[in-house]
Structures are given as C-alpha cells and as structure tokens.
Scaffold this motif. Structure first.
Motif, PDB file in Angstrom:
ATOM      1  N   GLY A 274       6.500   0.914 -11.316  1.00 57.20           N
ATOM      2  CA  GLY A 274       6.946   1.777 -10.429  1.00 57.20           C
ATOM      3  C   GLY A 274       6.575   3.041  -9.599  1.00 57.20           C
ATOM      4  O   GLY A 274       6.108   2.444  -8.732  1.00 57.20           O
ATOM      5  N   ARG A 275       5.099   3.614  -9.907  1.00 56.80           N
ATOM      6  CA  ARG A 275       4.720   4.843  -9.518  1.00 56.80           C
ATOM      7  C   ARG A 275       3.974   4.534  -8.511  1.00 56.80           C
ATOM      8  O   ARG A 275       3.548   4.972  -7.612  1.00 56.80           O
ATOM      9  N   LEU A 276       3.277   3.157  -9.324  1.00 54.55           N
ATOM     10  CA  LEU A 276       2.196   3.249  -8.559  1.00 54.55           C
ATOM     11  C   LEU A 276       2.697   2.566  -6.996  1.00 54.55           C
ATOM     12  O   LEU A 276       1.503   2.038  -6.255  1.00 54.55           O
ATOM     13  N   GLY A 277       3.981   1.311  -7.270  1.00 49.58           N
ATOM     14  CA  GLY A 277       4.599   1.092  -5.716  1.00 49.58           C
ATOM     15  C   GLY A 277       4.651   2.053  -4.583  1.00 49.58           C
ATOM     16  O   GLY A 277       5.094   2.256  -3.803  1.00 49.58           O
ATOM     17  N   ILE A 278       4.424   3.451  -5.400  1.00 43.48           N
ATOM     18  CA  ILE A 278       5.302   4.600  -4.280  1.00 43.48           C
ATOM     19  C   ILE A 278       3.761   5.643  -3.971  1.00 43.48           C
ATOM     20  O   ILE A 278       3.715   5.860  -2.394  1.00 43.48           O
ATOM     21  N   PHE A 279       2.596   5.334  -4.613  1.00 44.07           N
ATOM     22  CA  PHE A 279       1.540   6.334  -3.771  1.00 44.07           C
ATOM     23  C   PHE A 279       0.497   5.363  -3.734  1.00 44.07           C
ATOM     24  O   PHE A 279      -0.120   5.488  -2.763  1.00 44.07           O
ATOM     25  N   SER A 280       0.121   4.229  -3.963  1.00 44.01           N
ATOM     26  CA  SER A 280      -0.372   3.101  -2.872  1.00 44.01           C
ATOM     27  C   SER A 280      -0.257   3.255  -1.232  1.00 44.01           C
ATOM     28  O   SER A 280      -0.963   3.520  -0.772  1.00 44.01           O
ATOM     29  N   PRO A 281       1.175   3.628  -1.449  1.00 46.56           N
ATOM     30  CA  PRO A 281       1.335   3.375   0.224  1.00 46.56           C
ATOM     31  C   PRO A 281       0.804   5.058   0.870  1.00 46.56           C
ATOM     32  O   PRO A 281       1.064   5.171   2.022  1.00 46.56           O
ATOM     33  N   MET A 282       1.933   5.684   0.005  1.00 44.25           N
ATOM     34  CA  MET A 282       0.956   7.302   0.015  1.00 44.25           C
ATOM     35  C   MET A 282      -0.817   7.598   0.602  1.00 44.25           C
ATOM     36  O   MET A 282      -0.674   8.085   1.564  1.00 44.25           O
ATOM     37  N   ALA A 283      -1.392   6.363  -0.517  1.00 47.26           N
ATOM     38  CA  ALA A 283      -2.801   7.238   0.022  1.00 47.26           C
ATOM     39  C   ALA A 283      -3.022   6.364   1.194  1.00 47.26           C
ATOM     40  O   ALA A 283      -3.723   6.643   1.534  1.00 47.26           O
ATOM     41  N   CYS A 284      -2.644   5.471   1.685  1.00 43.72           N
ATOM     42  CA  CYS A 284      -2.269   4.746   3.654  1.00 43.72           C
ATOM     43  C   CYS A 284      -2.257   5.520   4.167  1.00 43.72           C
ATOM     44  O   CYS A 284      -2.417   5.531   5.222  1.00 43.72           O
ATOM     45  N   VAL A 285      -1.157   5.857   3.976  1.00 41.87           N
ATOM     46  CA  VAL A 285      -0.529   7.351   5.159  1.00 41.87           C
ATOM     47  C   VAL A 285      -1.411   8.244   4.976  1.00 41.87           C
ATOM     48  O   VAL A 285      -2.085   8.491   5.803  1.00 41.87           O
ATOM     49  N   ARG A 286      -1.799   8.447   3.921  1.00 42.86           N
ATOM     50  CA  ARG A 286      -2.814   9.796   3.958  1.00 42.86           C
ATOM     51  C   ARG A 286      -4.499   9.609   4.792  1.00 42.86           C
ATOM     52  O   ARG A 286      -4.614  10.116   5.909  1.00 42.86           O
ATOM     53  N   GLU A 287      -4.609   8.569   4.449  1.00 43.82           N
ATOM     54  CA  GLU A 287      -5.840   7.595   5.521  1.00 43.82           C
ATOM     55  C   GLU A 287      -5.600   7.429   6.721  1.00 43.82           C
ATOM     56  O   GLU A 287      -6.480   7.453   8.275  1.00 43.82           O
ATOM     57  N   LEU A 288      -4.346   7.159   7.284  1.00 41.68           N
ATOM     58  CA  LEU A 288      -4.212   6.928   8.848  1.00 41.68           C
ATOM     59  C   LEU A 288      -3.824   8.020   9.351  1.00 41.68           C
ATOM     60  O   LEU A 288      -4.630   7.678  10.721  1.00 41.68           O
ATOM     61  N   HIS A 289      -3.419   9.071   8.569  1.00 45.61           N
ATOM     62  CA  HIS A 289      -3.282  10.164   9.462  1.00 45.61           C
ATOM     63  C   HIS A 289      -4.312  11.173   9.792  1.00 45.61           C
ATOM     64  O   HIS A 289      -4.657  11.440  10.329  1.00 45.61           O
ATOM     65  N   ARG A 290      -5.400  10.993   8.503  1.00 46.24           N
ATOM     66  CA  ARG A 290      -7.000  11.678   8.454  1.00 46.24           C
ATOM     67  C   ARG A 290      -7.728  10.897   9.559  1.00 46.24           C
ATOM     68  O   ARG A 290      -8.324  11.223  10.610  1.00 46.24           O
ATOM     69  N   GLN A 291      -7.303   9.254   9.596  1.00 51.40           N
ATOM     70  CA  GLN A 291      -7.696   9.113  11.431  1.00 51.40           C
ATOM     71  C   GLN A 291      -7.704   9.090  12.436  1.00 51.40           C
ATOM     72  O   GLN A 291      -7.777   8.199  13.095  1.00 51.40           O
ATOM     73  N   GLN A 292      -6.011   9.412  11.922  1.00 49.43           N
ATOM     74  CA  GLN A 292      -5.130  10.177  12.892  1.00 49.43           C
ATOM     75  C   GLN A 292      -4.918   8.808  13.786  1.00 49.43           C
ATOM     76  O   GLN A 292      -4.770   8.745  15.329  1.00 49.43           O
ATOM     77  N   LYS A 293      -4.430   7.425  13.357  1.00 46.68           N
ATOM     78  CA  LYS A 293      -3.886   6.079  13.935  1.00 46.68           C
ATOM     79  C   LYS A 293      -2.364   6.348  13.318  1.00 46.68           C
ATOM     80  O   LYS A 293      -2.285   6.431  12.093  1.00 46.68           O
ATOM     81  N   ARG A 294      -1.950   5.815  14.035  1.00 44.07           N
ATOM     82  CA  ARG A 294      -0.135   5.231  14.626  1.00 44.07           C
ATOM     83  C   ARG A 294       0.065   4.027  14.282  1.00 44.07           C
ATOM     84  O   ARG A 294      -1.249   3.211  15.066  1.00 44.07           O
ATOM     85  N   LEU A 295       0.530   3.702  13.498  1.00 43.84           N
ATOM     86  CA  LEU A 295       1.152   1.681  13.522  1.00 43.84           C
ATOM     87  C   LEU A 295       1.633   1.841  14.483  1.00 43.84           C
ATOM     88  O   LEU A 295       2.431   2.226  14.496  1.00 43.84           O
ATOM     89  N   PRO A 296       2.159   0.358  15.122  1.00 45.00           N
ATOM     90  CA  PRO A 296       3.140   0.321  15.733  1.00 45.00           C
ATOM     91  C   PRO A 296       4.191  -0.577  14.978  1.00 45.00           C
ATOM     92  O   PRO A 296       5.274  -0.637  16.125  1.00 45.00           O
ATOM     93  N   PHE A 297       4.861   0.579  13.769  1.00 44.65           N
ATOM     94  CA  PHE A 297       6.286   0.272  13.498  1.00 44.65           C
ATOM     95  C   PHE A 297       6.222   2.135  12.756  1.00 44.65           C
ATOM     96  O   PHE A 297       5.282   2.049  12.295  1.00 44.65           O
ATOM     97  N   HIS A 298       7.622   1.541  12.718  1.00 41.06           N
ATOM     98  CA  HIS A 298       7.922   2.619  11.668  1.00 41.06           C
ATOM     99  C   HIS A 298       7.119   2.497  10.575  1.00 41.06           C
ATOM    100  O   HIS A 298       7.734   1.607  10.241  1.00 41.06           O
TER     101      HIS A 298
END
Ligand SMILES: [Zn+2]
Length: 592
Positions: A274-298
């Motif tokens: 379970g937890r791996l499926g929460i933290f993997s996308p959280m790590a993605c958001v951390r990267e996106l935010h760090r790169q100041q990148k927005r996705l074309p979807f929420h």
C-alpha cells in the motif's frame, strides 16, 4: 581500484576486452557472467545492463551457477579473518559490521556457516548491503541466515543467485557512481512511517496499523506533513480519514488523474504494502515542484485510510467512499473492544455527515493508476523489477460444510464409513488440479475444521472455506462451477451431504488498455524488461475500476515476494524505477 566512474556510452562502444575489464569484479571470480551479458550490447540503460547480467546467470548451466556460488567467501568466514577477500567483498562485509563481531556473534555465524554448508553443499550468500545499500545489521543477517537454513535446497540455490545479482547491482551502482536518490527517499519514508504501530504490536517491533487507531492517525499526519513538504497545492484529511493531496494543473478546468493506495496494514504486516503506492507519486510531485513544472491535468494522490478490513469488516472503506460505496451500516460495527466505527470516527474528528460528499464525479477524472508491491514471487523469480498488471483477478468465496456420519473409529469398517473429512480431502486435491489446469487461476481451502472432532471418532462434519480467483469472470465462473460439481460428485459417491454458502463475489478488473499501454511505454522507456501479469490480490484500483479506467504497475518484492509478513521487502533501486516509470507516465500523458 579505479575511481573513474563508468558510463553506459563508454561501456557500449568499448571493445569486448575493454568492456570486460570495465565490468571486472561484479561477479566473484566469474568474469564469464559479464562476458555473456556483453553480447546484448548496446545496453539501453543501467537497468537493462543489470537485467542482461541476471539473464546470463539464469541461462547458465546449473554447474556454472553452483561454481559461481562456490566462488563466494563465507560470511565472516576464514577469508575475512585471513584478510584474503576480494576488495568488493571486504568492503561489503565491513559495511555490515561483520568485521567487528563479538566473539559470541562470530561463533553463531561460524555455526550457521557450517550447518548451511553441510545441508546445501555451498556457502550461504546474502547481499549484506541490503535493500537500501546501507548494510544490514548483524541481527538481521543472523535472522536471515537462520531462516534460510530451513529452506528447500532448490529454492536456496535460486535465492543465492538472486543475492549474487543484488550484490552485482550495488557494485554496478558504485562503478557508475549511480545513487537511486528518489528510491532512497521513498524507501526512507516507508521506514519512518513504520515507526507508527498499534499497541500490542509496537512493543514487539511489529507493524500493525488498523483503522483510526492512534498509530493510524499519526500515519495520516506524517503523510499530510510530507505532502506539504513535497509541494502539493492542497492537502486534507477527508471524512473517512483518507489523506488527499492535489498538485494542480496550470488550467483550473483541467481533468484530474487520480492515484494512490492504502496506509493501513494487516496485523504484523510489511512496510511496503500500500504505502509504496502513496510515496512513489509523492516523490514525483516533489520533483515536479522542484522543477517548477505543472502538468496539463490535476494530479490527485490519495492515501486510503482503510483497505485491509482488519479492525472492522469494512474492506476497501477508503476507496469505496470515493465511488459512493460507503455502507452506512458499517458505522454500527464494533471492533474487538466494542468500539463502534461511528465513535472511532467522531473521536478522530471526522465529519461523518460529509461522507456522501466524497463521491467523485467520474467525468472529472482521466482515470486511476496505482503502484503496488507485487506481493508474490513472480517478478523476483524472473529477475524483473517491474510488472504490468493486465487484470485484477475476480474472486468468489464460499463457506461450505460436508455432513457425514460420526461413528466409532474402532468398530466402523473402512467400507461402511461416511467420513466427511476424507470427502473434503478428495475435494482439496481436485481444487489444486483444477486451478492449476488454467495456468493463471488460483483456488484455496484456507480454513478446514472437524468441529468437535475426536481422535477415536470418524469425522461426521467438516467445515471449510473456498477462495477461487481468475483473471476474468468467465474463467472464474467455470472454475467455481467445476469445483462445485466435483463436490457434488464426491459427496454422492461417498453418501455424504453438503452445503455451500457464497460469502463474497468480486468482479475481475481488467486494466484499461490505454492506461496499461502508458505503463508499458514507461517501462520500455526505462529499458527495463516488460512483463505482463495478473494481480492475484485485490487492490484499491478494483474499487475505482467500477467508475473509471484504471491500470496498475507492480514492483518486485524480495524474499520471494512474501507479503502480509514482516519479511516483505523491496530495494530502493526498484522503488526508483517505480518513481521513474510514474514520472514518465505523468510527463508523457499530454502527448497521448
Ligand atoms: Zn495492499
């Protein structure tokens, strides 16, 4: 040792002899493994190189495999004492603290070494730098050693080879100067989250997090905090205790992609289910935010509060609430201490009256994806880090009873008995054969009982359960029909009666082809081998499947994929690949 870091380009263009030199020392005194793997050049990625090495080992003869195992030194053995280890081995044993054993620890390990060697005829091999590369502690090493001493010889040979591949993986990472940074992060989050455990288990060092206990609420707070730190725009705990983080698109009217998995656990469970499926996308958001990148979807990441049905019989409560499948009668269920769910929710400050509002409008969503540890041995055996889920198996569960005649075990001749247990035994063998015939069906008699049985009484009754699963409903229904008609045949022939009661029926959840294809494109982009498989276990994605397209990605587990068990494990290298695959899926979605 050379300190110049290796690159894939350099390895791919080197002459065979040079390349062999570059990969020197990966497999203990056995350059033939690298020599074989080099035939697969050019390598697409470091992951591809690791897989080609594992394949070379898989395809080698049993004799060659055994020779490689034999080439390894014993743990904390004579070679270590006489300082005749290879530089790589010396470094690894040192990291695990094996060079600083107390005399008692040393004696225990020597005994294990000699028992293991006597039993299997080869030395015990363990990647002592462990799933995070930091080094297992001596206690972990001794426990693993003791456990594996009890293993099947064939399994142990394979497990040694898998550990050899893991040793090579870490040696390769060192050569390439590669650190799975986000994999480490995700691994560490799971480690930190596992510090919260319910009373009665926490004291024993066991992980148990059931719905709305203090440990459960501490987990939610931990996830809230880390979602904020990652740069999510909105973070909240909803009316059933799900933690919902949203990373917003540039345009407010965009649709939403949902992902997530559960943070509750079974009793004495693993840290990654379970937890791996929460933290993997959280790590993605951390990267996106760090790169100041927005996705074309929420992007909505949901840490589901409840999936395992441990404290209350309300399995998939968290994901169920999002599809309008929260059953109000659950509120009056009591836990083992007589605490009603309603009261537990009020105590946690959840607004029960808001639960109906959690239901999502599928029109607002692109779909649902979920990363999950495989919870089975398949990927581990294949030396593959990731698996593409084609379908979550449909299942039927039954509680059954065979009624014979209880009679004197001494005076009833064998040919005049109506033995309920023997009838069940016959069925059990059929169940195994019938499920095996499909290849990808499974069927289990997990509970069986002779109520009020006695050593000198022929069993008059036998109670048992049936759990039958298959990748699609038709295959599952055929499996169920065949097992029930065999039960009927057996009982007629033996002159006993039977009853069956269906207690659960869940439809199969085939992956949406477009979303499955996106996971496949991501796995291909990593240069990782592509493997399609069904999910034998149920997951939150099954619930979302009822209202929107879904697809799952599996991550290899160590220890032959054992799960719902403290031995559940996965490496930070594999977690990094899950994050990378997820990132690929997110950033390539716009071009689809
Ligand atoms: Zn799970």
């Amino acid at each position: 040792m050379t300190t110049v870091t290796l690159t894939l380009d350099r390895l791919n263009i080197a002459t065979h002899a040079e390349a062999l030199q570059l990969l020197d020392g990966l497999y203990e005194h056995s350059p033939w493994v690298a020599a074989q793997a080099l035939a697969a050049r050019p390598f697409k990625s470091l992951t591809d190189l690791k897989y080609q090495l594992a394949l070379a080992l898989q395809n080698a003869s049993k004799e060659a495999q055994l020779q490689l195992i034999q080439a390894h030194p014993e743990l904390a053995g004579k070679a270590m004492v006489s300082q005749s280890l290879t530089a790589e081995s010396s470094n690894e044993q040192n990291k695990a603290g094996l060079t600083q054993c107390t005399p008692q620890e040393f004696a225990v390990i020597q005994q294990l070494n000699s028992d293991y060697n006597a039993r299997f005829g080869f030395p015990f091999i363990l990647a002592v730098r462990g799933p995070r590369g930091l080094g297992l502690n001596k206690q972990q090493i001794i426990e693993t050693f003791s456990r594996r001493l009890l293993g099947h010889p064939e399994f142990e040979r394979q497990e040694c080879l898998r550990n050899i591949n893991r040793i090579a993986e870490i040696r390769l990472n060192d050569k390439f100067g590669y650190e799975p940074v986000l994999g480490h992060l995700v691994w560490d989050w799971q480690e930190e989250l596992s510090a919260f455990s319910d009373p009665g288990y926490a004291e024993k060092g066991q992980l148990t997090v059931t719905y709305l206990t203090e440990a459960h609420r501490a987990c939610a707070q931990f996830i809230v905090q880390h979602m904020h730190d990652c740069g999510f725009d909105e973070v909240r705990i909803d009316a059933v205790g799900n933690v919902v983080g949203r990373y917003l698109a540039a345009t407010p009217t965009a649709k939403t992609l949902m992902t997530g998995s559960h943070y509750d656990t079974v009793r004495n469970g693993g840290k990654y289910d379970g937890r791996l499926g929460i933290f993997s996308p959280m790590a993605c958001v951390r990267e996106l935010h760090r790169q100041q990148k927005r996705l074309p979807f929420h992007f909505e990441v949901v840490a589901f509060a409840e999936e395992e049905g441990q404290r209350y019989k309300a399995t998939f409560l968290g994901s169920g609430a999002l599809i309008g499948d929260f059953k109000p009668e659950w509120l009056d269920q009591q836990d083992a201490d007589g605490i009603k769910m309603r009261d537990a929710m009020a105590h946690a400050g959840l607004a029960i009256e808001d639960i109906p509002n959690l239901q999502r409008n599928p029109a607002d969503y692109l779909g649902f994806v979920e990363v999950h540890i495989e919870q089975g041995p398949v990927l581990n055996e294949l030396d593959m880090p990731l698996g593409i889920v084609t379908s979550i198996n449909g299942s039927v569960r039954m509680q059954c009873e065979i009624i014979g005649t209880a009679s004197h075990a001494g005076t009833t001749p064998m040919n005049r008995r109506a033995d309920a247990a023997v009838a069940l035994a016959e069925l059990a063998l059929y169940v195994e054969q019938r499920a095996l015939k499909d290849g990808d069906s499974v069927a289990t008699i997990g509970m069986l009982q002779v109520p009020n049985g006695s050593v000198n009484v022929v069993p008059g009754r036998c109670l048992f359960s049936l759990d039958m699963r298959a990748p699609n409903n038709a295959q599952r229904d055929a499996l169920v029909a065949d097992i029930l008609s065999e039960l009927k045949r057996i009982c007629e022939r033996r002159g006993v009666q039977y009853k069956t009661e269906e207690t659960m029926r869940a439809a199969a959840a085939p992956s949406a082809p477009a979303w499955q294809a996106r996971w496949e494109a991501a796995v291909n982009a990593l240069g990782a081998p592509l493997y399609r498989m069904t999910s034998g276990a149920g997951h939150d994605a099954m619930k979302l499947h009822e209202v929107m397209p879904q697809a799952m990605l599996f991550v290899r587990g160590q220890n032959s994929g054992i799960s719902h068990n403290p031995l559940e494990s996965s490496t930070s290298d594999d977690m990094q690949l899950a994050v990378d695959a997820f990132m690929h899926l997110l950033t390539h979605l716009e071009s689809n």
